[in-house]
Motif scaffolding. Structure first.
Motif, PDB file in Angstrom:
ATOM      1  N   GLY A  42      42.775  58.702  37.040  1.00 18.52           N
ATOM      2  CA  GLY A  42      43.696  58.556  38.162  1.00 18.52           C
ATOM      3  C   GLY A  42      43.544  57.252  38.927  1.00 18.52           C
ATOM      4  N   GLN A  43      42.647  56.370  38.471  1.00 15.04           N
ATOM      5  CA  GLN A  43      42.452  55.083  39.145  1.00 15.04           C
ATOM      6  C   GLN A  43      42.571  53.958  38.117  1.00 15.04           C
ATOM      7  N   ASP A  44      42.468  52.728  38.600  1.00 12.86           N
ATOM      8  CA  ASP A  44      42.537  51.579  37.694  1.00 12.86           C
ATOM      9  C   ASP A  44      41.346  51.579  36.743  1.00 12.86           C
ATOM     10  N   VAL A  45      41.560  50.986  35.584  1.00 14.56           N
ATOM     11  CA  VAL A  45      40.497  50.829  34.596  1.00 14.56           C
ATOM     12  C   VAL A  45      39.468  49.840  35.143  1.00 14.56           C
ATOM     13  N   ILE A  46      38.172  50.117  34.917  1.00 10.08           N
ATOM     14  CA  ILE A  46      37.113  49.219  35.396  1.00 10.08           C
ATOM     15  C   ILE A  46      36.917  48.073  34.407  1.00 10.08           C
ATOM     16  N   ILE A  47      36.787  48.421  33.138  1.00  9.84           N
ATOM     17  CA  ILE A  47      36.758  47.395  32.084  1.00  9.84           C
ATOM     18  C   ILE A  47      37.599  47.882  30.914  1.00  9.84           C
ATOM     19  N   ALA A  48      38.256  46.936  30.258  1.00 10.16           N
ATOM     20  CA  ALA A  48      39.055  47.266  29.085  1.00 10.16           C
ATOM     21  C   ALA A  48      39.304  45.992  28.307  1.00 10.16           C
ATOM     22  N   GLY A  49      39.325  46.122  26.994  1.00  7.67           N
ATOM     23  CA  GLY A  49      39.649  44.971  26.167  1.00  7.67           C
ATOM     24  C   GLY A  49      39.221  45.146  24.735  1.00  7.67           C
ATOM     25  N   GLU A  50      39.438  44.075  23.988  1.00 11.70           N
ATOM     26  CA  GLU A  50      39.082  44.059  22.578  1.00 11.70           C
ATOM     27  C   GLU A  50      37.609  43.699  22.429  1.00 11.70           C
ATOM     28  N   LEU A  51      36.898  44.478  21.620  1.00  6.14           N
ATOM     29  CA  LEU A  51      35.484  44.211  21.359  1.00  6.14           C
ATOM     30  C   LEU A  51      35.323  42.935  20.544  1.00  6.14           C
ATOM     31  N   CYS A  52      34.216  42.268  20.741  1.00  5.83           N
ATOM     32  CA  CYS A  52      33.900  41.018  20.038  1.00  5.83           C
ATOM     33  C   CYS A  52      33.949  41.222  18.525  1.00  5.83           C
TER      34      CYS A  52
ATOM     35  N   TRP B 189      24.787  38.744  15.682  1.00 11.94           N
ATOM     36  CA  TRP B 189      24.698  38.807  17.140  1.00 11.94           C
ATOM     37  C   TRP B 189      26.096  38.659  17.711  1.00 11.94           C
ATOM     38  N   TRP B 190      26.377  39.388  18.772  1.00 11.79           N
ATOM     39  CA  TRP B 190      27.669  39.272  19.448  1.00 11.79           C
ATOM     40  C   TRP B 190      27.585  38.207  20.525  1.00 11.79           C
ATOM     41  N   GLU B 191      28.634  37.401  20.653  1.00  9.74           N
ATOM     42  CA  GLU B 191      28.707  36.372  21.700  1.00  9.74           C
ATOM     43  C   GLU B 191      29.094  36.971  23.047  1.00  9.74           C
ATOM     44  N   ASN B 192      29.810  38.077  23.016  1.00 12.27           N
ATOM     45  CA  ASN B 192      30.214  38.782  24.232  1.00 12.27           C
ATOM     46  C   ASN B 192      30.559  40.223  23.841  1.00 12.27           C
ATOM     47  N   VAL B 193      30.772  41.066  24.832  1.00 12.50           N
ATOM     48  CA  VAL B 193      31.166  42.443  24.537  1.00 12.50           C
ATOM     49  C   VAL B 193      32.673  42.477  24.313  1.00 12.50           C
ATOM     50  N   LEU B 194      33.414  42.011  25.309  1.00 13.11           N
ATOM     51  CA  LEU B 194      34.869  41.954  25.209  1.00 13.11           C
ATOM     52  C   LEU B 194      35.290  40.507  24.996  1.00 13.11           C
ATOM     53  N   THR B 195      36.266  40.306  24.135  1.00 16.24           N
ATOM     54  CA  THR B 195      36.629  38.949  23.714  1.00 16.24           C
ATOM     55  C   THR B 195      37.094  38.053  24.856  1.00 16.24           C
ATOM     56  N   HIS B 196      37.619  38.621  25.931  1.00 17.91           N
ATOM     57  CA  HIS B 196      38.097  37.792  27.043  1.00 17.91           C
ATOM     58  C   HIS B 196      36.997  37.491  28.067  1.00 17.91           C
ATOM     59  N   HIS B 197      35.785  37.944  27.823  1.00 17.45           N
ATOM     60  CA  HIS B 197      34.671  37.671  28.735  1.00 17.45           C
ATOM     61  C   HIS B 197      33.858  36.463  28.263  1.00 17.45           C
ATOM     62  N   PRO B 198      33.080  35.856  29.165  1.00 13.25           N
ATOM     63  CA  PRO B 198      32.308  34.657  28.798  1.00 13.25           C
ATOM     64  C   PRO B 198      31.353  34.920  27.626  1.00 13.25           C
ATOM     65  N   LYS B 199      31.164  33.880  26.826  1.00 10.96           N
ATOM     66  CA  LYS B 199      30.307  33.985  25.644  1.00 10.96           C
ATOM     67  C   LYS B 199      28.889  33.519  25.963  1.00 10.96           C
ATOM     68  N   ILE B 200      27.936  34.049  25.180  1.00 12.77           N
ATOM     69  CA  ILE B 200      26.565  33.553  25.235  1.00 12.77           C
ATOM     70  C   ILE B 200      26.320  32.751  23.958  1.00 12.77           C
ATOM     71  N   ASP B 201      25.315  31.897  23.981  1.00 12.28           N
ATOM     72  CA  ASP B 201      24.953  31.110  22.798  1.00 12.28           C
ATOM     73  C   ASP B 201      24.014  31.950  21.944  1.00 12.28           C
ATOM     74  N   THR B 202      24.543  32.529  20.882  1.00 12.32           N
ATOM     75  CA  THR B 202      23.743  33.428  20.044  1.00 12.32           C
ATOM     76  C   THR B 202      22.662  32.689  19.266  1.00 12.32           C
ATOM     77  N   ARG B 203      22.761  31.357  19.165  1.00 12.54           N
ATOM     78  CA  ARG B 203      21.719  30.586  18.460  1.00 12.54           C
ATOM     79  C   ARG B 203      20.420  30.567  19.251  1.00 12.54           C
ATOM     80  N   LYS B 204      20.487  30.879  20.535  1.00  8.53           N
ATOM     81  CA  LYS B 204      19.299  30.837  21.394  1.00  8.53           C
ATOM     82  C   LYS B 204      18.635  32.218  21.537  1.00  8.53           C
ATOM     83  N   ILE B 205      19.170  33.219  20.863  1.00  9.85           N
ATOM     84  CA  ILE B 205      18.590  34.566  20.949  1.00  9.85           C
ATOM     85  C   ILE B 205      17.266  34.593  20.195  1.00  9.85           C
ATOM     86  N   GLU B 206      16.265  35.149  20.833  1.00  9.33           N
ATOM     87  CA  GLU B 206      14.965  35.333  20.191  1.00  9.33           C
ATOM     88  C   GLU B 206      14.747  36.825  20.011  1.00  9.33           C
TER      89      GLU B 206
END
Length: 193
Positions: free
Chosen positions: A75-85, A115-132
């Motif tokens: 009954g309220q607005d969606v909090i998050i929504a989008g296409e997965l990475c 590794w995923w760069e982000n959860v939802l495609t329209h959100h900021p990406k992380i540099d997956t090359r730096k993941i340890e």
């Protein structure tokens, strides 16, 4: 025009460290601005989304498909929504409400080696090359991967000791069988690699 990656290769170690620090700070700021937090391993990803105190599962509208995620209060607005990475295994992915104030979403990745760069495609990406990644135990690996890692470890140890690798041992064994089957042949001057 050089892109950021080409440019990076031409930087001195000191300049790279400065750029890495700037990029990490930018990433942290972008990630902190998201309405959720997330962590990932190679095969899975977890999202934690704060919701109003007292929220129960029946109060939520959660949609999980192979490529989409949507969470909101009914009954309220969606909090998050989008296409997965990337795609997920829907049947192995779950969500639950914790402490009546956050939604925990567990996503099983379809491609468990990326590794995923982000959860939802329209959100900021992380540099997956730096993941340890955290160290994993041999016992946690699937049978095929475990066998491959054990073979590599054995071969590396053999090389360090100046002994033949597993492939070289197989070749030597095949040659012995061939020689035993054909004693009439002279292998004394044969060079076998």
């Amino acid at each position: 025009m050089l892109n950021a990656d080409d440019d990076y290769d031409k930087l001195t170690p000191e300049q790279r460290e400065i750029r890495d620090k700037e990029n990490r700070a930018r990433e942290q700021k972008e990630q902190a601005a998201l309405p959720y937090t997330w962590t990932q391993e190679l095969g899975e990803l977890d999202v934690t989304l704060p919701v109003p105190q007292g929220t129960r599962g029946r109060d939520l509208a959660v949609t999980l498909t192979k490529k989409k995620l949507s969470i909101g209060l009914k009954g309220q607005d969606v909090i998050i929504a989008g296409e997965l990475c990337q795609e997920i295994k829907v049947e192995d992915s779950t969500w639950t409400v914790q402490d009546n104030n956050k939604v925990l979403v567990h996503l099983e990745k379809l491609n468990q080696q990326a590794w995923w760069e982000n959860v939802l495609t329209h959100h900021p990406k992380i540099d997956t090359r730096k993941i340890e990644p955290k160290d994993s135990k041999l016992s946690e690996l699937d049978g095929e991967t475990r066998g491959m890692v054990e073979k590599m470890m054995f071969d590396n140890q053999q090389k360090q000791l100046g002994k033949p690798t597993s492939d070289e041992l197989k070749k030597m064994e095949a040659l012995k069988k061939f020689q035993a089957a054909h004693p009439e042949l002279d292998f004394s001057n044969a060079k076998i690699s």
